[in-house]
Write an enzyme that holds these catalytic residues in place. Structure first.
Site, PDB file in Angstrom:
ATOM      1  N   HIS A  19       1.773   4.538  -2.834  1.00 45.93           N
ATOM      2  CA  HIS A  19       1.932   5.988  -2.648  1.00 45.93           C
ATOM      3  C   HIS A  19       3.307   6.447  -3.139  1.00 45.93           C
ATOM      4  O   HIS A  19       3.427   7.469  -3.815  1.00 45.93           O
ATOM      5  CB  HIS A  19       1.801   6.337  -1.158  1.00 45.93           C
ATOM      6  CG  HIS A  19       0.415   6.142  -0.612  1.00 45.93           C
ATOM      7  ND1 HIS A  19      -0.709   6.639  -1.231  1.00 45.93           N
ATOM      8  CD2 HIS A  19      -0.014   5.528   0.523  1.00 45.93           C
ATOM      9  CE1 HIS A  19      -1.775   6.340  -0.513  1.00 45.93           C
ATOM     10  NE2 HIS A  19      -1.387   5.651   0.543  1.00 45.93           N
ATOM     11  N   HIS A  63       0.843  -1.203   0.000  1.00 42.77           N
ATOM     12  CA  HIS A  63       0.000   0.000   0.000  1.00 42.77           C
ATOM     13  C   HIS A  63       0.878   1.252   0.000  1.00 42.77           C
ATOM     14  O   HIS A  63       0.671   2.173  -0.800  1.00 42.77           O
ATOM     15  CB  HIS A  63      -0.899  -0.017   1.237  1.00 42.77           C
ATOM     16  CG  HIS A  63      -1.791   1.174   1.357  1.00 42.77           C
ATOM     17  ND1 HIS A  63      -3.091   1.189   0.901  1.00 42.77           N
ATOM     18  CD2 HIS A  63      -1.568   2.412   1.883  1.00 42.77           C
ATOM     19  CE1 HIS A  63      -3.631   2.376   1.126  1.00 42.77           C
ATOM     20  NE2 HIS A  63      -2.719   3.137   1.726  1.00 42.77           N
ATOM     21  N   GLU A  64       1.859   1.272   0.896  1.00 46.15           N
ATOM     22  CA  GLU A  64       2.757   2.432   0.973  1.00 46.15           C
ATOM     23  C   GLU A  64       3.616   2.549  -0.277  1.00 46.15           C
ATOM     24  O   GLU A  64       3.934   3.656  -0.715  1.00 46.15           O
ATOM     25  CB  GLU A  64       3.628   2.327   2.226  1.00 46.15           C
ATOM     26  CG  GLU A  64       2.852   2.395   3.533  1.00 46.15           C
ATOM     27  CD  GLU A  64       2.067   3.690   3.665  1.00 46.15           C
ATOM     28  OE1 GLU A  64       2.553   4.745   3.212  1.00 46.15           O
ATOM     29  OE2 GLU A  64       0.944   3.640   4.209  1.00 46.15           O
TER      30      GLU A  64
END
Length: 354
Positions: free
Chosen positions: A24, A20-21
């Protein structure tokens, strides 16, 4: 073996959060936005590599990671490459990229799981109880394949039974596929009644129709399964809001670890255990993608919501919502979210000892 499954659950959570990170991070880099640090893991620093603008880190606790943009630093306001100076669409892409990466992860896992599938099963009407009044060409017929129930798409086997279970029994919107054509029955008067001596039944039995698998159908039903996961999250939220489901039906990290352990221990072989846990991991990945996009303060969806509010405010009033108000709402939302997670976690712990 229980300990192994607990480690597997922790690993799954850690990987999904790290990915998920990474979403980003990758989006920020592609958009030319400055990233101060990208870390795998949390807690004490084990290893780092400092480049001209980004520190790459490996930390002790394998429970995710983070992507540190410079949005919260006062000096970032004057940096053309800072997150806060970017356009609406760049911010939107960066904020949504984490959920996109989780969804993509779930999709890839499902693609591997279904690579050798011989077929896919759909819900089909197998028969009716004695006295069922709605059988026929203007109603339902044996062999009808469910397509939608109360507006929810029945992608795969099990969906029809789930949606019928939560119907209030006072009529139903139903769509079926019959001889290759869609039959739409709006406000269909199919009510709960007593059939075969059992009250509260609809009077039909649900069987399975098999769709043979080839390369294209594997791709198609991999996509359908991912969409089915998305729909399941939405359906669950609707049932929670309407009161058809309660807090006791929710699970937090402890409950999910317990479920993964049960799934693993119930599997007959190691291969089956890996497949079942992988399927559950795909469900969690898609669940995280959807939940994180909800317009709740402190989540990415909440930040996207404020992004939209700012855009509308600029269009109408030529000014943004002050940062202090956004920070206050996010702080309050984070506190409520943590309180909610604490309640769910305590509930999960009590379930373990029941």
């Amino acid at each position: 073996m229980t300990f192994i499954y607990i480690l597997a659950a922790i690993f799954i959570f850690g990987v999904l959060i790290a990915l998920h990170e990474f979403g980003h991070f990758a989006a920020a880099k592609l958009c030319g936005v400055r990233v101060n640090e990208f870390s795998i893991g949390m807690g004490p620093l084990l290893w780092q590599k400092q480049t001209e603008e980004t520190q790459y880190s490996l930390r002790l606790l394998p429970i995710g990671g983070f992507c540190a943009l410079d949005e919260d630093q006062p000096q970032s306001a004057g940096d053309e490459r800072s997150f806060v100076r970017q356009s609406f669409w760049k911010k939107f892409v960066i904020l949504a990229a984490g959920s996109f990466m989780n969804f993509l992860t779930g999709l890839v896992v499902l693609l591997f799981l279904y690579a050798g599938a011989s077929g896919f099963y759909l819900d089909q009407i197998a028969g009716f109880a004695e006295g069922f009044p709605l059988e026929g060409e203007n109603g339902l017929m044996v062999g009808d394949v469910f397509y939608k129930i109360d507006g929810y798409r029945t992608y795969l086997r099990g969906d029809a039974s789930l949606f019928l279970q939560y119907n209030d029994g006072k009529g139903i919107d139903i769509e079926v596929i019959r001889n290759g054509e869609k039959v739409v029955l709006k406000d269909f008067p199919m009510y709960r009644d007593t059939y075969d001596g059992q009250p509260g039944r609809f009077g039909l039995s649900v069987g399975s129709a098999k769709v043979p698998a080839d390369f294209l159908t594997r791709l198609q039903y991999t996509w359908y399964q991912a969409l089915d996961f998305v729909q399941l999250v939405w359906f669950s939220l609707v049932q929670l809001v309407t009161g058809n489901a309660g807090m006791q039906d929710l699970s937090g990290p402890v409950g999910i670890v317990s479920t993964i352990t049960e799934v693993g221990e119930a599997s007959e072989t190691v291969r089956v255990a890996v497949e079942n846990i992988s399927y559950f991991a795909a469900l969690i990945a898609v669940n995280l993608a959807v939940m994180n996009l909800l317009p709740i303060p402190a989540l990415d969806g909440g930040r996207i919501f404020f992004l939209v509010v700012d855009a509308i405010s600029m269009l109408l009033f030529h000014r943004k919502v002050p940062e202090k108000y956004q920070a206050a709402v996010n702080m309050a939302g984070f506190a409520v979210l943590m309180g909610f997670m604490l309640i769910v976690t305590v509930q999960d712990v009590f379930k373990l000892f029941q």
